[in-house]
Enzyme design. Structure first.
Site, PDB file in Angstrom:
ATOM      1  CD  GLU A 248      -3.010  -0.805   0.075  1.00  0.00           C
ATOM      2  OE1 GLU A 248      -3.044   0.302  -0.527  1.00  0.00           O
ATOM      3  OE2 GLU A 248      -3.732  -1.756  -0.233  1.00  0.00           O
ATOM      4  CB  CYS A 282      -1.761   6.941   1.884  1.00  0.00           C
ATOM      5  SG  CYS A 282      -2.857   6.050   2.965  1.00  0.00           S
ATOM      6  CD  GLU A 457      -2.890  -3.307   4.193  1.00  0.00           C
ATOM      7  OE1 GLU A 457      -2.425  -2.216   3.860  1.00  0.00           O
ATOM      8  OE2 GLU A 457      -2.485  -3.954   5.181  1.00  0.00           O
TER       9      GLU A 457
HETATM   10  P1  NAP Z   1       8.840   4.651   3.677  1.00  0.00           P
HETATM   11  O1  NAP Z   1       9.996   5.561   3.766  1.00  0.00           O
HETATM   12  O2  NAP Z   1       8.597   3.924   2.416  1.00  0.00           O
HETATM   13  O3  NAP Z   1       8.980   3.623   4.883  1.00  0.00           O
HETATM   14  C1  NAP Z   1       8.001   2.662   5.163  1.00  0.00           C
HETATM   15  C2  NAP Z   1       8.627   1.525   5.939  1.00  0.00           C
HETATM   16  O4  NAP Z   1       9.549   0.816   5.105  1.00  0.00           O
HETATM   17  C3  NAP Z   1       9.416   1.983   7.156  1.00  0.00           C
HETATM   18  O5  NAP Z   1       9.252   1.063   8.202  1.00  0.00           O
HETATM   19  C4  NAP Z   1      10.835   1.959   6.619  1.00  0.00           C
HETATM   20  O6  NAP Z   1      11.808   1.874   7.619  1.00  0.00           O
HETATM   21  C5  NAP Z   1      10.796   0.708   5.775  1.00  0.00           C
HETATM   22  N1  NAP Z   1      11.887   0.595   4.802  1.00  0.00           N
HETATM   23  C6  NAP Z   1      12.674   1.576   4.294  1.00  0.00           C
HETATM   24  N2  NAP Z   1      13.582   1.065   3.439  1.00  0.00           N
HETATM   25  C7  NAP Z   1      13.376  -0.272   3.401  1.00  0.00           C
HETATM   26  C8  NAP Z   1      13.978  -1.352   2.703  1.00  0.00           C
HETATM   27  N3  NAP Z   1      14.991  -1.159   1.842  1.00  0.00           N
HETATM   28  N4  NAP Z   1      13.510  -2.606   2.901  1.00  0.00           N
HETATM   29  C9  NAP Z   1      12.480  -2.822   3.739  1.00  0.00           C
HETATM   30  N5  NAP Z   1      11.872  -1.850   4.434  1.00  0.00           N
HETATM   31  C10 NAP Z   1      12.305  -0.577   4.272  1.00  0.00           C
HETATM   32  O7  NAP Z   1       7.485   5.438   4.004  1.00  0.00           O
HETATM   33  P2  NAP Z   1       7.243   6.459   5.188  1.00  0.00           P
HETATM   34  O8  NAP Z   1       8.076   7.667   4.905  1.00  0.00           O
HETATM   35  O9  NAP Z   1       7.392   5.805   6.499  1.00  0.00           O
HETATM   36  O10 NAP Z   1       5.679   6.772   5.015  1.00  0.00           O
HETATM   37  C11 NAP Z   1       5.186   7.670   4.075  1.00  0.00           C
HETATM   38  C12 NAP Z   1       4.666   6.955   2.847  1.00  0.00           C
HETATM   39  O11 NAP Z   1       3.722   5.957   3.213  1.00  0.00           O
HETATM   40  C13 NAP Z   1       3.911   7.855   1.901  1.00  0.00           C
HETATM   41  O12 NAP Z   1       4.347   7.650   0.584  1.00  0.00           O
HETATM   42  C14 NAP Z   1       2.455   7.425   2.038  1.00  0.00           C
HETATM   43  O13 NAP Z   1       1.663   7.643   0.925  1.00  0.00           O
HETATM   44  C15 NAP Z   1       2.580   6.003   2.354  1.00  0.00           C
HETATM   45  N6  NAP Z   1       1.384   5.508   3.048  1.00  0.00           N
HETATM   46  C16 NAP Z   1       0.500   4.717   2.367  1.00  0.00           C
HETATM   47  C17 NAP Z   1      -0.625   4.217   2.983  1.00  0.00           C
HETATM   48  C18 NAP Z   1      -1.572   3.341   2.240  1.00  0.00           C
HETATM   49  O14 NAP Z   1      -2.266   2.575   2.880  1.00  0.00           O
HETATM   50  N7  NAP Z   1      -1.626   3.391   0.931  1.00  0.00           N
HETATM   51  C19 NAP Z   1      -0.873   4.522   4.318  1.00  0.00           C
HETATM   52  C20 NAP Z   1       0.027   5.329   4.989  1.00  0.00           C
HETATM   53  C21 NAP Z   1       1.166   5.809   4.338  1.00  0.00           C
HETATM   54  P3  NAP Z   1      12.483   3.248   8.189  1.00  0.00           P
HETATM   55  O15 NAP Z   1      11.430   3.919   8.953  1.00  0.00           O
HETATM   56  O16 NAP Z   1      13.594   2.764   9.030  1.00  0.00           O
HETATM   57  O17 NAP Z   1      12.935   4.054   7.003  1.00  0.00           O
END
Ligand code: NAP
Ligand code: MG
Length: 477
Positions: A248, A282, A457
Site C-alpha cells: 500500500e 495516503c 487490506e
Molecule cells: P517509507 O519511507 O517507504 O517507509 C516505510 C517503511 O519501510 C518503514 O518502516 C521503513 O523503515 C521501511 N523501509 C525503508 N527502506 C526499506 C527497505 N529497503 N527494505 C524494507 N523496508 C524498508 O514510508 P514512510 O516515509 O514511512 O511513510 C510515508 C509513505 O507511506 C507515503 O508515501 C504514504 O503515501 C505512504 N502511506 C501509504 C498508505 C496506504 O495505505 N496506501 C498509508 C500510509 C502511508 P524506516 O522507517 O527505518 O525508514
C-alpha cells in the site's frame, strides 16, 4: 536515566545494537523515549522464533485466537486516551486524531477476533463420481509486516490482527521515526496472552532489518505500507524470493467539486481531506479539481477556512493541525511550495512557523495545472493544488490523469454525476460528498495503479493475503 524500550523476540525483551532517541516533532526537548535498534542477527532470531511458534498457533482452536485478539482490542480501547497522547507526542497529530486512531486500532482487533471463527471454505461436488472436493484456507507461516510513521498504531493493527487471526506468526518492523506505538501494541499483545514467539517486534532501520526481513527465506509473505520507491524494492525482493507481497503506497488523490455542489459540504471535505493529520495521509486530497462556475466562491471560502486553522502543539486541545513529522519531511514540503510558486501558482500559506518544532501553515496552490510536478508527485504534507476545469468530463479526465489510484472524491448534488464518477474513477475507493480520507474498518481498503499491489487490506477481505488456498480431493470408496 531514561529506560530503554526493547525489541520483543521469542517472548523476551532484548536490547539492540544501537539506541534511537524518539523525540516529538512539536518540541525537540520532549524525549518520548529511548528505543532499541535491532541488527541483522536479531532479525534472524525473530524469524526463527516465529517459525518455531507458528505451527502451534495455527493448530490452536479459532476460539483461542479470537479470545487473545478480543482481549487485545479491549485493552487498546481501555487505554486509547493514553495511547493517543503518546501517539500525538511521537508523530504529531492532534490529540483528537491520535485518540481516534488508537480507538480504531482497538476496533480492528475486535473485528478480526470475529474473523477467527468466520474463516470459511467451500465444499463442492466433484465432476467425478464418488469424489468430494474441498477448498480451504491455511495460514502462510511467518509473515513480515513493514509499516510507515503516519498511522503508527492503526496500520500495525490492521496488518497484525488479520495475520494472527489466520494463524500466522508475525515479525513487525515499524517505522524508525515512530517505534513507541508499535512497542505499546506489543506490550498489549503480550498482556492479552499471545504465546511466545507468535508476535515479534524488531525495531530499527528499514535498510537493515526491513531489507533482511524481505530477503529472509523463512518469511512467506510481506505486507508493506509506505512510499513507492521503497515498495518497488520490496516487490522486487519478494519476487526474487517467491514470497507473497502486499503493497500500500502513495496517492495523489483528487477531490472534484462541481458547480452543483453544496458549497459548505465541498469546503469541509476539502479542508479535512487536504489538511487534517497535517496532510500526512495516503488518502489526503492533494488535487482539488473545481468547476469554473463555483471556483471563485469555493476558493475564497476554503482559503478563509484554511487561514483560520489552528496550527500548534498537538497536546493542546485547541490545536487542529499538528507539526510535520520531521525536518526532512518539512524541507520536502517547502520545496514543493517553492516549486508551485515558480511554476506560476498563487500560493496561499505554506510558511514555516517561527518556533521550535517542525510546523508549517497549510498551503493552497491556486491556478495549478495537472501537468505541474506539484500536482503529479506525492508531497505528503498539508499542501493542495487547485485545478480549474470546465465541466464534468474534464474533471473526471483530470482526476484519472495520475500515476496513482488510491482514493478519489466528488462533491455534487447530481445523482447522474455522482454515479458517473463512481463508475469512471480509476481509484480503489470513491467518496461522494465525503472527504477522500476517512474510511470504515470492516470493508476493503486499497488502491489501483501505482498506489497498491496485491490483496486488499481491512475487512474480511484482508484474510485473503494472510492465507493460502488448498484444494483437497477425497474418494471415500
Ligand atoms: P517509507 O519511507 O517507504 O517507509 C516505510 C517503511 O519501510 C518503514 O518502516 C521503513 O523503515 C521501511 N523501509 C525503508 N527502506 C526499506 C527497505 N529497503 N527494505 C524494507 N523496508 C524498508 O514510508 P514512510 O516515509 O514511512 O511513510 C510515508 C509513505 O507511506 C507515503 O508515501 C504514504 O503515501 C505512504 N502511506 C501509504 C498508505 C496506504 O495505505 N496506501 C498509508 C500510509 C502511508 P524506516 O522507517 O527505518 O525508514
Ligand atoms: Mg520515509
Amino acid at each position: 536515566m531514561t529506560e530503554l524500550n526493547k525489541n520483543y523476540i521469542g517472548g523476551a525483551w532484548v536490547e539492540g545494537e544501537a539506541v534511537s532517541e524518539n523525540r516529538s516533532p512539536a518540541n525537540p526537548d520532549d524525549l518520548v523515549g529511548l528505543y532499541a535498534k535491532a541488527g541483522r542477527d536479531q532479525l534472524d532470531a525473530a524469524v526463527a522464533a516465529a517459525k518455531a511458534a507458528q505451527p502451534a498457533w495455527a493448530a490452536a482452536s479459532p476460539q483461542q485466537r479470537a479470545d487473545v485478539l478480543a482481549r487485545a482490542g479491549g485493552l487498546i480501547l481501555e487505554r486509547a486516551q493514553d495511547i493517543g497522547r503518546l501517539l500525538a507526542r511521537e508523530e504529531g497529530k492532534s490529540l483528537a486524531e491520535a485518540e481516534g486512531e488508537a480507538a480504531r486500532a482497538g476496533q480492528i482487533f475486535q473485528f478480526f477476533a470475529g474473523e477467527c471463527v468466520r474463516l470459511a471454505g467451500l465444499k463442492v461436488a466433484s465432476i467425478r463420481p464418488g469424489v468430494e472436493v474441498e477448498v480451504t484456507r491455511e495460514p502462510l507461516g511467518v509473515v513480515g509486516l513493514i509499516t510507515p510513521w503516519n498511522f503508527p498504531i492503526a496500520i500495525p493493527a490492521w496488518k497484525a490482527a488479520p495475520a494472527l487471526a489466520a494463524g500466522n506468526a508475525v515479525v513487525l518492523k515499524p517505522a524508525d521515526l515512530t517505534p513507541a506505538c508499535a512497542h505499546v501494541l506489543t506490550q498489549i499483545l503480550v498482556e492479552a496472552g499471545l504465546p511466545e514467539g507468535v508476535f515479534n517486534l524488531v525495531m530499527g532501520a528499514g535498510s537493515v532489518v526491513g531489507q533482511a526481513l524481505v530477503e529472509h527465506r523463512d518469511v512467506a509473505g510481506i505486507s508493506f505500507t509506505g512510499s513507492v520507491p521503497v515498495g518497488r524494492g520490496i516487490a522486487a525482493g519478494c519476487a526474487a524470493g517467491m514470497k507473497k507481497v502486499q503493497l500500500e503506497m502513495g496517492g495523489k488523490n483528487p477531490l472534484v467539486v462541481l458547480d452543483d455542489a453544496d458549497l459548505e459540504i465541498a469546503v469541509n471535505c476539502a479542508l479535512n481531506g487536504a489538511f487534517f493529520s497535517t496532510g500526512q495521509r495516503c488518502t489526503a486530497s492533494s488535487r482539488l479539481i473545481v468547476q469554473a462556475g463555483i471556483h471563485d466562491a469555493f476558493v475564497d471560502k476554503l482559503d478563509a477556512a484554511r487561514a483560520a486553522l489552528r496550527v500548534g502543539d498537538p497536546l493542546d486541545e485547541a490545536t487542529q493541525i499538528g507539526p510535520v513529522v520531521s525536518e526532512q519531511q518539512l524541507a520536502g514540503n517547502l520545496e514543493y511550495v517553492a516549486l508551485a510558486a515558480q511554476d506560476g501558482c498563487e500560493v496561499r500559506g505554506g510558511e514555516r512557523l517561527n518556533r521550535p518544532g517542525t510546523f508549517q501553515t497549510p498551503a493552497l496552490f491556486l491556478g495549478a495545472s495537472n501537468a505541474m510536478r506539484s500536482a503529479r508527485e506525492e508531497i505528503f504534507g498539508p499542501c493542495a493544488s487547485v485545478i480549474k476545469v470546465a465541466d464534468f468530463d474534464q474533471a473526471l479526465a483530470v482526476a484519472n490523469d495520475t500515476d496513482f489510484g488510491l482514493s478519489s472524491g466528488i462533491c455534487t448534488g447530481s445523482l447522474k454525476h455522482a454515479t458517473a464518477f463512481k463508475r469512471g474513477s480509476q481509484a480503489g475507493m470513491v467518496m461522494v460528498n465525503l472527504p477522500t480520507a476517512g474510511v470504515d474498518y470492516h470493508v476493503p481498503f486499497g488502491g489501483r495503479k501505482g498506489s497498491s499491489l496485491g490483496n486488499r487490506e481491512q475487512g474480511a477481505m484482508a484474510m485473503e493475503f494472510y492465507t493460502g488456498v488448498k484444494t483437497s480431493y477425497l474418494f471415500a470408496g
